[in-house]
Design a protein around this motif. Sequence first.
Motif, PDB file in Angstrom:
ATOM      1  N   ALA A  43      -0.701 -12.466  13.106  1.00 47.66           N
ATOM      2  CA  ALA A  43      -0.808 -11.070  12.661  1.00 47.66           C
ATOM      3  C   ALA A  43       0.040 -10.848  11.425  1.00 47.66           C
ATOM      4  O   ALA A  43      -0.366 -10.123  10.488  1.00 47.66           O
ATOM      5  N   ALA A  44       1.233 -11.490  11.397  1.00 46.77           N
ATOM      6  CA  ALA A  44       2.108 -11.336  10.242  1.00 46.77           C
ATOM      7  C   ALA A  44       1.448 -11.941   9.005  1.00 46.77           C
ATOM      8  O   ALA A  44       1.487 -11.364   7.893  1.00 46.77           O
ATOM      9  N   ASN A  45       0.808 -13.120   9.195  1.00 47.20           N
ATOM     10  CA  ASN A  45       0.118 -13.755   8.046  1.00 47.20           C
ATOM     11  C   ASN A  45      -1.032 -12.881   7.546  1.00 47.20           C
ATOM     12  O   ASN A  45      -1.237 -12.694   6.353  1.00 47.20           O
ATOM     13  N   GLU A  46      -1.815 -12.397   8.533  1.00 47.07           N
ATOM     14  CA  GLU A  46      -2.950 -11.519   8.156  1.00 47.07           C
ATOM     15  C   GLU A  46      -2.464 -10.256   7.471  1.00 47.07           C
ATOM     16  O   GLU A  46      -3.056  -9.785   6.478  1.00 47.07           O
ATOM     17  N   PHE A  47      -1.356  -9.724   8.022  1.00 48.04           N
ATOM     18  CA  PHE A  47      -0.808  -8.500   7.440  1.00 48.04           C
ATOM     19  C   PHE A  47      -0.333  -8.739   5.999  1.00 48.04           C
ATOM     20  O   PHE A  47      -0.598  -7.943   5.080  1.00 48.04           O
ATOM     21  N   GLU A  48       0.363  -9.908   5.825  1.00 51.56           N
ATOM     22  CA  GLU A  48       0.851 -10.230   4.482  1.00 51.56           C
ATOM     23  C   GLU A  48      -0.318 -10.430   3.505  1.00 51.56           C
ATOM     24  O   GLU A  48      -0.290  -9.983   2.358  1.00 51.56           O
ATOM     25  N   LYS A  49      -1.382 -11.119   4.046  1.00 51.77           N
ATOM     26  CA  LYS A  49      -2.562 -11.329   3.204  1.00 51.77           C
ATOM     27  C   LYS A  49      -3.202  -9.988   2.826  1.00 51.77           C
ATOM     28  O   LYS A  49      -3.586  -9.774   1.668  1.00 51.77           O
ATOM     29  N   LYS A  50      -3.323  -9.137   3.809  1.00 47.13           N
ATOM     30  CA  LYS A  50      -3.927  -7.826   3.532  1.00 47.13           C
ATOM     31  C   LYS A  50      -3.079  -7.029   2.549  1.00 47.13           C
ATOM     32  O   LYS A  50      -3.612  -6.337   1.652  1.00 47.13           O
ATOM     33  N   MET A  51      -1.746  -7.105   2.709  1.00 54.51           N
ATOM     34  CA  MET A  51      -0.870  -6.355   1.810  1.00 54.51           C
ATOM     35  C   MET A  51      -0.981  -6.895   0.376  1.00 54.51           C
ATOM     36  O   MET A  51      -1.004  -6.108  -0.590  1.00 54.51           O
ATOM     37  N   ASN A  52      -1.073  -8.238   0.278  1.00 53.23           N
ATOM     38  CA  ASN A  52      -1.250  -8.814  -1.066  1.00 53.23           C
ATOM     39  C   ASN A  52      -2.583  -8.356  -1.690  1.00 53.23           C
ATOM     40  O   ASN A  52      -2.679  -8.049  -2.879  1.00 53.23           O
ATOM     41  N   GLU A  53      -3.595  -8.366  -0.814  1.00 56.91           N
ATOM     42  CA  GLU A  53      -4.914  -7.905  -1.300  1.00 56.91           C
ATOM     43  C   GLU A  53      -4.847  -6.446  -1.719  1.00 56.91           C
ATOM     44  O   GLU A  53      -5.410  -6.053  -2.749  1.00 56.91           O
ATOM     45  N   ILE A  54      -4.113  -5.638  -0.928  1.00 62.46           N
ATOM     46  CA  ILE A  54      -3.968  -4.214  -1.267  1.00 62.46           C
ATOM     47  C   ILE A  54      -3.211  -4.068  -2.580  1.00 62.46           C
ATOM     48  O   ILE A  54      -3.543  -3.224  -3.424  1.00 62.46           O
ATOM     49  N   LYS A  55      -2.133  -4.913  -2.758  1.00 53.30           N
ATOM     50  CA  LYS A  55      -1.379  -4.868  -4.024  1.00 53.30           C
ATOM     51  C   LYS A  55      -2.298  -5.146  -5.217  1.00 53.30           C
ATOM     52  O   LYS A  55      -2.263  -4.466  -6.241  1.00 53.30           O
ATOM     53  N   ILE A  56      -3.127  -6.242  -5.030  1.00 56.72           N
ATOM     54  CA  ILE A  56      -4.044  -6.581  -6.125  1.00 56.72           C
ATOM     55  C   ILE A  56      -5.007  -5.435  -6.414  1.00 56.72           C
ATOM     56  O   ILE A  56      -5.266  -5.060  -7.581  1.00 56.72           O
ATOM     57  N   LEU A  57      -5.543  -4.865  -5.324  1.00 59.53           N
ATOM     58  CA  LEU A  57      -6.492  -3.755  -5.493  1.00 59.53           C
ATOM     59  C   LEU A  57      -5.827  -2.544  -6.139  1.00 59.53           C
ATOM     60  O   LEU A  57      -6.420  -1.847  -6.981  1.00 59.53           O
TER      61      LEU A  57
END
Length: 257
Positions: A43-57
């Motif tokens: 979940a932490a990895n997915e969360f970090e991935k999602k947050m990075n994706e959100i940052k990019i977006l």
Amino acid sequence: EDDLLDEFVNKFRSSLVVTKKDVDTKYLVNDLEEIAGGVIKRAANEFEKKMNEIKILKTEKDTIETNLTDLKTELVDRRNKVKIVFAEKSGEMEAVLLNLRSFESAKDENMEQMRIINEHLKMLELKKQSLAEKQNKIDSRIKDSLVEKKKIQTFLYTENKKANQHEADVNNQIEALAINMRKIDERIANVKHFNTPEEAAPPKVNPNSMMMQFLENTIQSKEKQLECPVCFNVAKAPIFSCSESHLVCGNCRPKLK
């Protein structure tokens, strides 16, 4: 973002604690912890991935918003420039429209003048044709008159020549009759005065005087033949001749065609 991650992990652990209370065996508790750890890690990895994706977006969104703002600013500037250009060109357009109306009015006036001139040209052309026909008739009459004039001149010349010759013949006859009359008068006078034939014989005539008289008569006869049929005067040099071999003096020659 770290705070959000910690909050998410704490919520998950709280749920896990509640779940552990419901587990009876130790074996199951260990499995549950292992599963929970894996889930938390995933979940932490997915969360970090999602947050990075959100940052990019978000970065892309910020870039788009910046571009959008720039485009809106450019659009406003362009609209303002267009308004300025339209304001500047509107005066020029009014001047062009005014000139256009003036040109159209001048064109209409020129067309009207051209129409009037064309009508005048048509009338002049008709008048020209009429005058040309009249001129042809006049030329024909002039030609006929010249022919008639030539006939009259020929007739006058012939008649004048005949009259001159007749006059010369009559003058010769008159002169001969006068000589005879003088001779008869002399004979009558001799008879009255009882003159002998020798005394009554006429004086000898000088041959030179007779030649002079002959020459004078001949000259007078030739002068009659040299008489101009136009002015009826004796032609003087230079003397011209027409196509019919009629004599004409130099003064009357320019009058003949």
